[in-house]
Design an enzyme around this catalytic site. Structure first.
Site, mmCIF file in Angstrom:
data_model
loop_
_atom_site.group_PDB
_atom_site.id
_atom_site.type_symbol
_atom_site.label_atom_id
_atom_site.label_comp_id
_atom_site.label_asym_id
_atom_site.label_seq_id
_atom_site.Cartn_x
_atom_site.Cartn_y
_atom_site.Cartn_z
ATOM 1 N N GLU A 1 -23.437 -45.919 -3.487
ATOM 2 C CA GLU A 1 -22.890 -45.259 -4.677
ATOM 3 C C GLU A 1 -22.966 -46.233 -5.853
ATOM 4 O O GLU A 1 -22.454 -47.346 -5.772
ATOM 5 C CB GLU A 1 -21.448 -44.828 -4.420
ATOM 6 C CG GLU A 1 -20.642 -44.417 -5.650
ATOM 7 C CD GLU A 1 -21.314 -43.360 -6.519
ATOM 8 O OE1 GLU A 1 -21.362 -43.565 -7.756
ATOM 9 O OE2 GLU A 1 -21.797 -42.342 -5.989
ATOM 10 N N ARG B 1 0.833 -1.203 0.000
ATOM 11 C CA ARG B 1 0.000 0.000 0.000
ATOM 12 C C ARG B 1 0.873 1.262 0.000
ATOM 13 O O ARG B 1 1.903 1.275 -0.648
ATOM 14 C CB ARG B 1 -1.002 -0.036 1.165
ATOM 15 C CG ARG B 1 -1.827 -1.314 1.261
ATOM 16 C CD ARG B 1 -2.644 -1.629 0.016
ATOM 17 N NE ARG B 1 -3.570 -0.595 -0.353
ATOM 18 C CZ ARG B 1 -4.869 -0.602 -0.086
ATOM 19 N NH1 ARG B 1 -5.395 -1.590 0.599
ATOM 20 N NH2 ARG B 1 -5.648 0.370 -0.503
#
Length: 641
Positions: free
Chosen positions: A409, A168
């Protein structure tokens, strides 16, 4: 042998309980800059999970309108004190990262208050380019005063560490690329770092009892603008130690406009990409150094410490995915840590879109006060249908709550769409999500029935008291003339290795699946075009990933056809209509469909007739979505049972 990462370390005369650091991240949790209940829940959860040192990112010493914590007034001290007390209860040190934006905050606030928004935007844009060069010495000195006043407030709040942000405004002044001043703050290295050194000495004097951590933002030849050049970093660090710095946090400088530089998504930067540079600083100074940057698992973190490259390891996104690093390592269960996949979807993208920090893999992140796994009041026999991410998460949470869970599954592998999502370029890290979910389900004691489906009648007969429908979705294939041709393939099957294509390929659909399939095929030597009905290709792609995708499109010559509606598939071409209504013929050997997904069906009538509740989650819940939706709906539904 005890993990080095868990060993205490003395910094500035104070003992930190371990070497796990949560680095400064913008969270978006603050309400008008005030520390919120969400902040309290999030940071306290990190402390409870075993983090030794937490830094609050971007704490403003002035009333800027950036969406970050503010500590510019004494009335804000109690909220910071409450947070400090909360993390101290777990033996965690708290730091605040003080920063000043690279614009004239007072001038911009004044325009904002006067509702002169156009002027404000103009001024902001100007300042981001020129404020570093134009700020008067008097203004710079007043900024130092404000930062020192902020540090004094932090000390009153019981905060342990002041971290000075090396990016910054501070980093811009240090930078050879951003600082063009001709006074004593510009030109030579000594002049460019003058502000940083004056600030450091002033803070040292203002809060003599506090630890000063300096975020050493380094501009490498490849990346960054605002910060110290890599070639000067060692000298600068040595000067800062003379000025009173007790530790360094070594990180990539930003300011390039691309967040991927400092928070790189999967596959864009190597793992541990800043470790060597941290090591260069550590060799040159006699104070502790923390390393950051794509350190994704406990073994890698341990290696960083053992190699002598750093004294602490900062893990930001990985602690969003699993705040229990410290606790799991201490329990000898580091292999159970849910590992970050660097997707940037829930965290970085959310912040850039002015939302708050969350994690697609961890439904609790950002919701610490409202989401937690509690024991079930009544234990039930629960069936979960489908082993994709939604089904796996639901099964994990339901089992941890004490239910007797069986997961069915239909294929012989768990993971669902994660198994194809990890195939395109840079996406192999998605495998971790599947591996960790499967491991968690096994650890939780879920019964797995692979290669099996069950009808509603069978589930009822077996005595299940609740059923979670997670049967997922399938790739959509609308009725377009020619869609049954032998030259028409499906993106899901291509990525799964079930279908192969060659030559010139037209990918139909410019969403994420289409764009990634196009890149995958282009990298394998196909000449690819992407055809999209909407006016934008890759509209849903992360802003940190998009630049890399488009760069690769350029490299491979991938052609893009937005605003093109498909009319017909031929053996040698796709016939489209462009936005002007003209017919366009795009030649190709193969056509690959990536036109979205449709939920799979599950006939629950027999269960509903027997008053057995059925909950649909993830892609099975009427509209196919993403992994974030899969995890969230799986978690929340399992918590309702």
């Amino acid at each position: 042998m005890e993990n080095m990462i868990l060993q205490p370390i003395v910094v500035g005369g104070q003992t930190f309980k371990n070497r796990i650091m949560f680095p400064p991240l913008t969270t978006g949790y603050e309400k008008n800059g005030m520390i919120s209940e969400q902040d309290m829940g999030f940071y306290t959860r990190l402390a409870k999970g075993g983090v030794g040192y937490i830094v609050l990112g971007d704490v403003a010493p002035i009333n800027s309108f950036s969406p970050t914590p503010k500590l510019f007034d004494d009335s804000q001290i109690p909220a910071f004190k409450a947070l400090a007390d909360s993390v101290h209860a777990y033996g965690t040190k708290l730091g605040i990262q003080i920063f000043h934006p690279e614009y004239d905050v007072d001038a911009i606030n004044s325009l904002f208050m006067q509702k002169k928004f156009d002027e404000m935007r103009q001024r902001l844009h100007h300042d981001m380019m020129f404020f570093t060069d134009e700020a008067s010495e008097e203004m710079l000195m007043s900024i130092i005063d404000k930062m020192c006043a902020c540090a004094v407030r932090a000390q009153k709040a019981g905060v342990d560490v002041i971290q000075i942000h090396g990016d910054r405004l501070n980093g811009c002044l240090c930078s050879t690329r951003m600082n063009h001043r001709t006074d004593k703050f510009g030109g030579s290295l000594e002049n460019r770092v003058r502000f940083a050194r004056m600030l450091t000495r002033a803070i040292r004097k203002a809060v003599p009892g506090m630890i000063i951590d300096y975020k050493l933002s380094i501009v490498t030849p490849q990346r960054g603008k605002g910060g110290i050049d890599e070639a000067d970093a060692v000298q600068f660090a040595q000067w800062l130690v003379e000025d009173g710095v007790d530790m360094f946090h070594v990180a990539q400088a930003n300011h390039t406009g691309n967040m991927a530089d400092t928070i790189p998504p999967m596959g864009v930067q190597p793992y541990g990409f800043f470790v060597r540079i941290a090591g260069d600083i550590k060799k040159a100074v006699n104070v502790p150094v923390s390393a950051v940057g794509r350190i994704v698992d406990a073994e890698m973190a341990e290696r960083v410490i053992e190699s002598g490259m750093a004294d602490m390891v900062a893990v930001g996104r990985p602690l969003l995915a699993d705040p229990d690093w410290g606790a799991k390592i201490a329990a000898g269960k580091a292999c159970d840590i849910r590992r970050c996949i660097s997707c940037n979807k829930g965290c970085t993208d959310a912040i850039q879109n002015r939302q708050f920090l969350s994690c697609v893999l961890n439904a609790e992140n950002g919701y610490e006060n409202s989401r937690s796994i509690q024991p079930a009041a009544q234990k039930k026999k629960v069936a979960v249908l489908g082993g994709g991410p939604a089904g796996l998460e639901a099964a994990r949470v339901a089992a941890l709550r004490g239910h007797d869970v069986t997961l069915f599954e239909k294929t012989t592998s768990l993971g669902g769409q994660l198994n194809i999502a990890c195939v395109p370029p840079r996406k192999e890290e998605m495998r971790r999500a599947a591996q960790d979910l499967i491991r968690a389900v096994c650890n939780a004691g879920v019964h797995l029935c692979m290669g099996q489906t069950r009808t509603a009648e069978q589930l009822q007969e077996a005595g299940f008291e609740a059923v979670i429908n997670a049967v997922g979705a399938h790739s959509a294939a609308p009725r377009i003339p020619g869609i049954d041709g032998v030259n028409v393939a499906d993106a899901w099957k291509v990525l799964a290795g079930e279908q192969q294509v060659y030559g010139t390929v037209a990918v139909i659909g410019g969403g994420m699946v289409g764009c990634e399939t196009a890149e995958y095929l282009a990298a394998r030597g196909c000449k690819v075009s992407v055809i999209e009905m909407m006016d934008k290709i890759a509209a849903g792609e992360s802003t940190t990933i998009l630049p890399t995708l488009l760069e690769n499109y350029k490299t491979y010559g991938v052609e893009q056809y937005p605003s093109h509606k498909v009319k017909e598939f031929r053996m040698d071409a796709v016939v489209c209509e462009n936005k002007d209504g003209a017919e366009v013929t795009i030649p190709c050997d193969y056509i690959v469909l990536a036109m979205g997904a449709r939920s799979n069906e599950f006939d629950a009538a027999a269960l509903e007739a027997a008053n057995i509740p059925v909950y649909s989650i993830g892609d099975a819940a009427g509209k196919a979505a993403d992994i974030s939706n899969a995890i969230r709906t799986g978690y929340d539904t399992a918590c309702q049972l």
